[in-house]
Motif scaffolding. Structure first.
Motif, mmCIF file in Angstrom:
data_model
loop_
_atom_site.group_PDB
_atom_site.id
_atom_site.type_symbol
_atom_site.label_atom_id
_atom_site.label_comp_id
_atom_site.label_asym_id
_atom_site.label_seq_id
_atom_site.Cartn_x
_atom_site.Cartn_y
_atom_site.Cartn_z
ATOM 1 N N MET A 149 0.819 -1.218 0.000
ATOM 2 C CA MET A 149 0.000 0.000 0.000
ATOM 3 C C MET A 149 0.854 1.270 0.000
ATOM 4 O O MET A 149 0.456 2.294 -0.580
ATOM 5 C CB MET A 149 -0.919 0.015 1.214
ATOM 6 C CG MET A 149 -2.125 -0.898 1.107
ATOM 7 S SD MET A 149 -3.391 -0.250 -0.012
ATOM 8 C CE MET A 149 -4.046 1.094 0.980
ATOM 9 N N ASN A 150 2.026 1.229 0.623
ATOM 10 C CA ASN A 150 2.803 2.454 0.824
ATOM 11 C C ASN A 150 4.047 2.582 -0.044
ATOM 12 O O ASN A 150 4.619 3.670 -0.116
ATOM 13 C CB ASN A 150 3.204 2.566 2.304
ATOM 14 C CG ASN A 150 2.019 2.817 3.210
ATOM 15 O OD1 ASN A 150 1.547 3.939 3.361
ATOM 16 N ND2 ASN A 150 1.502 1.760 3.825
ATOM 17 N N TRP A 151 4.485 1.501 -0.691
ATOM 18 C CA TRP A 151 5.614 1.622 -1.606
ATOM 19 C C TRP A 151 5.068 2.025 -2.971
ATOM 20 O O TRP A 151 5.102 1.272 -3.939
ATOM 21 C CB TRP A 151 6.366 0.304 -1.684
ATOM 22 C CG TRP A 151 7.781 0.466 -2.158
ATOM 23 C CD1 TRP A 151 8.339 1.578 -2.714
ATOM 24 C CD2 TRP A 151 8.806 -0.540 -2.142
ATOM 25 N NE1 TRP A 151 9.658 1.350 -3.038
ATOM 26 C CE2 TRP A 151 9.976 0.066 -2.690
ATOM 27 C CE3 TRP A 151 8.860 -1.851 -1.713
ATOM 28 C CZ2 TRP A 151 11.167 -0.626 -2.823
ATOM 29 C CZ3 TRP A 151 10.047 -2.551 -1.842
ATOM 30 C CH2 TRP A 151 11.188 -1.949 -2.388
ATOM 31 N N VAL A 152 4.595 3.258 -3.057
ATOM 32 C CA VAL A 152 3.853 3.736 -4.224
ATOM 33 C C VAL A 152 4.707 3.722 -5.488
ATOM 34 O O VAL A 152 4.223 3.402 -6.575
ATOM 35 C CB VAL A 152 3.296 5.147 -3.952
ATOM 36 C CG1 VAL A 152 2.544 5.674 -5.171
ATOM 37 C CG2 VAL A 152 2.398 5.144 -2.733
ATOM 38 N N ASP A 153 5.987 4.074 -5.366
ATOM 39 C CA ASP A 153 6.848 4.144 -6.546
ATOM 40 C C ASP A 153 6.993 2.791 -7.243
ATOM 41 O O ASP A 153 7.242 2.743 -8.447
ATOM 42 C CB ASP A 153 8.246 4.655 -6.145
ATOM 43 C CG ASP A 153 8.223 6.115 -5.709
ATOM 44 O OD1 ASP A 153 7.230 6.802 -6.029
ATOM 45 O OD2 ASP A 153 9.174 6.559 -5.044
ATOM 46 N N LEU A 154 6.861 1.717 -6.486
ATOM 47 C CA LEU A 154 7.071 0.381 -7.053
ATOM 48 C C LEU A 154 5.771 -0.364 -7.323
ATOM 49 O O LEU A 154 5.661 -1.099 -8.309
ATOM 50 C CB LEU A 154 7.944 -0.453 -6.115
ATOM 51 C CG LEU A 154 8.374 -1.835 -6.619
ATOM 52 C CD1 LEU A 154 9.241 -1.695 -7.866
ATOM 53 C CD2 LEU A 154 9.109 -2.599 -5.538
ATOM 54 N N THR A 155 4.770 -0.179 -6.457
ATOM 55 C CA THR A 155 3.535 -0.967 -6.560
ATOM 56 C C THR A 155 2.307 -0.141 -6.954
ATOM 57 O O THR A 155 1.239 -0.701 -7.112
ATOM 58 C CB THR A 155 3.236 -1.646 -5.222
ATOM 59 O OG1 THR A 155 2.943 -0.647 -4.237
ATOM 60 C CG2 THR A 155 4.425 -2.480 -4.745
ATOM 61 N N ARG A 156 2.466 1.184 -7.069
ATOM 62 C CA ARG A 156 1.350 2.113 -7.301
ATOM 63 C C ARG A 156 0.448 2.247 -6.079
ATOM 64 O O ARG A 156 -0.614 2.863 -6.162
ATOM 65 C CB ARG A 156 0.517 1.705 -8.531
ATOM 66 C CG ARG A 156 1.241 1.905 -9.847
ATOM 67 C CD ARG A 156 0.399 1.537 -11.046
ATOM 68 N NE ARG A 156 -0.903 2.203 -11.056
ATOM 69 C CZ ARG A 156 -1.109 3.448 -11.507
ATOM 70 N NH1 ARG A 156 -0.096 4.162 -11.946
ATOM 71 N NH2 ARG A 156 -2.322 3.952 -11.497
ATOM 72 N N GLY A 157 0.840 1.665 -4.964
ATOM 73 C CA GLY A 157 0.089 1.851 -3.726
ATOM 74 C C GLY A 157 -1.337 1.356 -3.826
ATOM 75 O O GLY A 157 -1.602 0.269 -4.355
ATOM 76 N N PRO A 158 -2.289 2.155 -3.333
ATOM 77 C CA PRO A 158 -3.689 1.717 -3.344
ATOM 78 C C PRO A 158 -4.330 1.717 -4.727
ATOM 79 O O PRO A 158 -5.409 1.161 -4.908
ATOM 80 C CB PRO A 158 -4.384 2.733 -2.430
ATOM 81 C CG PRO A 158 -3.526 3.959 -2.511
ATOM 82 C CD PRO A 158 -2.117 3.452 -2.665
ATOM 83 N N ARG A 159 -3.654 2.322 -5.697
ATOM 84 C CA ARG A 159 -4.210 2.348 -7.052
ATOM 85 C C ARG A 159 -3.977 1.011 -7.756
ATOM 86 O O ARG A 159 -3.066 0.275 -7.407
ATOM 87 C CB ARG A 159 -3.557 3.481 -7.861
ATOM 88 C CG ARG A 159 -3.896 4.877 -7.349
ATOM 89 C CD ARG A 159 -3.112 5.918 -8.111
ATOM 90 N NE ARG A 159 -1.679 5.810 -7.857
ATOM 91 C CZ ARG A 159 -0.754 6.542 -8.478
ATOM 92 N NH1 ARG A 159 -1.111 7.418 -9.406
ATOM 93 N NH2 ARG A 159 0.521 6.389 -8.169
ATOM 94 N N ALA A 160 -4.801 0.738 -8.731
ATOM 95 C CA ALA A 160 -4.684 -0.526 -9.463
ATOM 96 C C ALA A 160 -3.409 -0.561 -10.286
ATOM 97 O O ALA A 160 -3.003 0.447 -10.874
ATOM 98 C CB ALA A 160 -5.901 -0.716 -10.360
#
Length: 347
Positions: A149-160
């Motif tokens: 959820m919080n590693w947005v740069d790698l996983t896009r976080g809560p977004r699909a």
């Protein structure tokens, strides 16, 4: 890892039942029903993977879906085309937005990374037992979810996470489910599985006769993580879009309900529970929308699916704590019927 001939035949027959159903769906069903059946196969692989650890060690495992999530996201990050990643993961670390791997290589690396995480977590997990172990597995699930959820740069976080190439087919899922069933039966009926189940009933007695309890738990933990990793990669390469919610509490309780209903000490029970709960969940989803049945217009009943899963778990634990099949496998049932027909009393 040896397996008796009767157990092997039972595992193959059970796998062939799934394979025949898969071929029929693949050849004649509409796209919607094919998608539904693929989801069923992924859940089946996950439930069988859960049975390997939970059914043999008798430790409730809430973190199994975390392994699916790790494998799913690694597969997605590695297999998604560069053109998509340059916009979706513009600031991604490790330069993952500058290259893409073939789906097969991405899956292999995803499995290896998942197993590496499982190895590190398992070193601590096998030292725990009972409630402490259960809480630890739940903590692992929460940690994986928070990181995703919080590693947005790698996983896009809560977004699909979108743009994943949909390369998986029902044929691959059927073959994987078949392999998972045979592998789970091979472990269950091996001397390792027998010793692990015996240790779960009496730890002191098992330790006294030299059963390596921690090593056996670790083996079951790693095998379970391996099967879960394959399930996560398959799911990702079929749906093409994933999010953190795909691998959290909803899927956790769904798979646990399937295993508890069928019987967690039986691979056949895991399959039966998966079939029954899948039919029940789809029925509840149909009723949630308030359909017209015969001459009656039913009201909308949102939340009916969650209520059904909770009811399955509660009723199973209250009236059938060992599950519908208990510890019986399909070959055990056949064997008892043959003995009864031959006039032999079976307890």
């Amino acid at each position: 890892m040896m397996i008796e001939r009767r157990a092997l035949v039972g595992a193959v027959v059970l796998g062939l039942c799934i394979a025949v159903a898969g071929l029929l769906v693949w050849g004649f069903a509409a796209p919607y029903h094919q998608r539904l059946f693929f989801t069923f196969l992924v859940n089946l692989i996950a439930v069988v993977g859960l049975q390997v650890f939970m059914g043999n060690s008798d430790i409730t495992h809430f973190g199994h879906v975390g392994f699916m999530g790790i494998s799913a996201y690694v597969t997605a990050i590695l297999a998604t085309p560069v053109a998509v990643k340059r916009s979706a993961l513009a600031t991604a670390p490790f330069g993952v937005n500058t290259f893409e791997l073939s789906p097969l290589l991405a899956v292999l690396l995803a499995i290896l990374i998942t197993l590496a995480v499982a190895f590190l977590v398992g070193l601590m997990m096998v030292r725990q037992a009972g409630v402490a172990a259960t809480i630890a597995t739940l903590a692992f699930l929460v940690i994986v979810h928070v990181v995703v959820m919080n590693w947005v740069d790698l996983t896009r976080g809560p977004r699909a996470f979108y743009g994943i190439p949909p390369k998986a087919t029902i044929g691959w899922a059927v073959a994987t489910a078949f392999g998972a069933i045979v592998l789970a039966r091979a472990f269950r009926d091996s001397k390792w599985g027998l010793q692990l189940r015996a240790s779960s009933e009496d730890v002191a007695a098992a330790s006294a006769v030299g059963v390596p309890i921690r090593k056996l738990r670790f083996a079951a933990w790693m095998l379970s993580a391996f099967i879960m990793a394959i399930a996560g990669a398959l799911f990702t390469l079929f749906v093409g879009t994933i999010s953190p919610k795909s691998f959290y509490f909803d899927l956790t309780f769904l798979t646990i309900a399937m295993l508890i209903l069928g019987g967690m000490h039986s691979v056949t029970g895991a399959v039966v529970g998966c079939v029954i709960v899948t039919v029940g969940v789809e029925t509840m989803r149909f009723l949630e929308s308030g359909p017209a049945v015969a001459w009656m217009q039913l009201p909308e009943m949102f939340g009916l699916t969650g209520f059904f899963l909770g009811l399955v778990i509660v009723l199973s634990m209250a009236f059938r704590p060992s599950g519908l099949l208990g510890s019986d496998e399909i070959d055990d049932i056949w064997h008892r019927r043959r003995l009864r027909r031959a006039g032999v009393e079976v307890s």
